[in-house]
Design an enzyme around this catalytic site. Sequence first.
Site, PDB file in Angstrom:
ATOM      1  N   CYS A 125      41.882 -13.624  22.008  1.00  0.00           N
ATOM      2  CA  CYS A 125      42.529 -15.319  22.789  1.00  0.00           C
ATOM      3  C   CYS A 125      42.016 -14.986  24.702  1.00  0.00           C
ATOM      4  CB  CYS A 125      43.632 -16.445  22.924  1.00  0.00           C
ATOM      5  SG  CYS A 125      44.872 -15.202  23.398  1.00  0.00           S
ATOM      6  N   CYS A 178      45.701 -10.333  30.434  1.00  0.00           N
ATOM      7  CA  CYS A 178      46.296  -8.401  30.094  1.00  0.00           C
ATOM      8  C   CYS A 178      46.688  -7.475  30.535  1.00  0.00           C
ATOM      9  CB  CYS A 178      45.239  -7.875  29.415  1.00  0.00           C
ATOM     10  SG  CYS A 178      44.687  -5.971  28.463  1.00  0.00           S
ATOM     11  N   CYS A 226      47.598 -11.547  22.277  1.00  0.00           N
ATOM     12  CA  CYS A 226      47.432 -12.689  22.252  1.00  0.00           C
ATOM     13  C   CYS A 226      47.903 -13.151  23.318  1.00  0.00           C
ATOM     14  CB  CYS A 226      47.760 -13.435  20.790  1.00  0.00           C
ATOM     15  SG  CYS A 226      46.918 -15.220  20.868  1.00  0.00           S
TER      16      CYS A 226
END
Length: 142
Positions: free
Chosen positions: A80, A87, A7
């Site tokens: 999210c 990422c 997240c």
Amino acid sequence: MNILFLCTGNSCRSQMAEGWTRHLKGDQLTAYSAGVETHGINPYAIRVMAEVGIDISGNTSKLVSDLPADIEFDYVITVCGHAHEHCPYFPAKSKVAHIGFDDPPSLAKELTNEDEILKIYRRVRDDIETFVKSLPQALHTE
């Protein structure tokens, strides 16, 4: 099977997902959580998880780089949009899946009524529980 819930700040949704996975699927899956930033653990997340008997109060908000380097993740689940967009790179063995959940702090930021705030956190907690109950089968369809 090692699963990382990722997240933005590792303060709420990823912490709840890790807590649910350890509680419901700890015999099948090893769960971790981290963020692309650290924001500390959200007190409302701690509170609503405690309501269902899951204690995440001892968890810490951490970055992926804070996790042991020798862990090979089978799945990295971004919970999210921001984390999905930012990422970090994971080795090819790791499959990255995006399963987005509403952000309780954003939804509750204008609210002052404690019951209304908790209602939002409980709904997201319950949405995450429903997803975790579908693991690991839900990941094999990604």
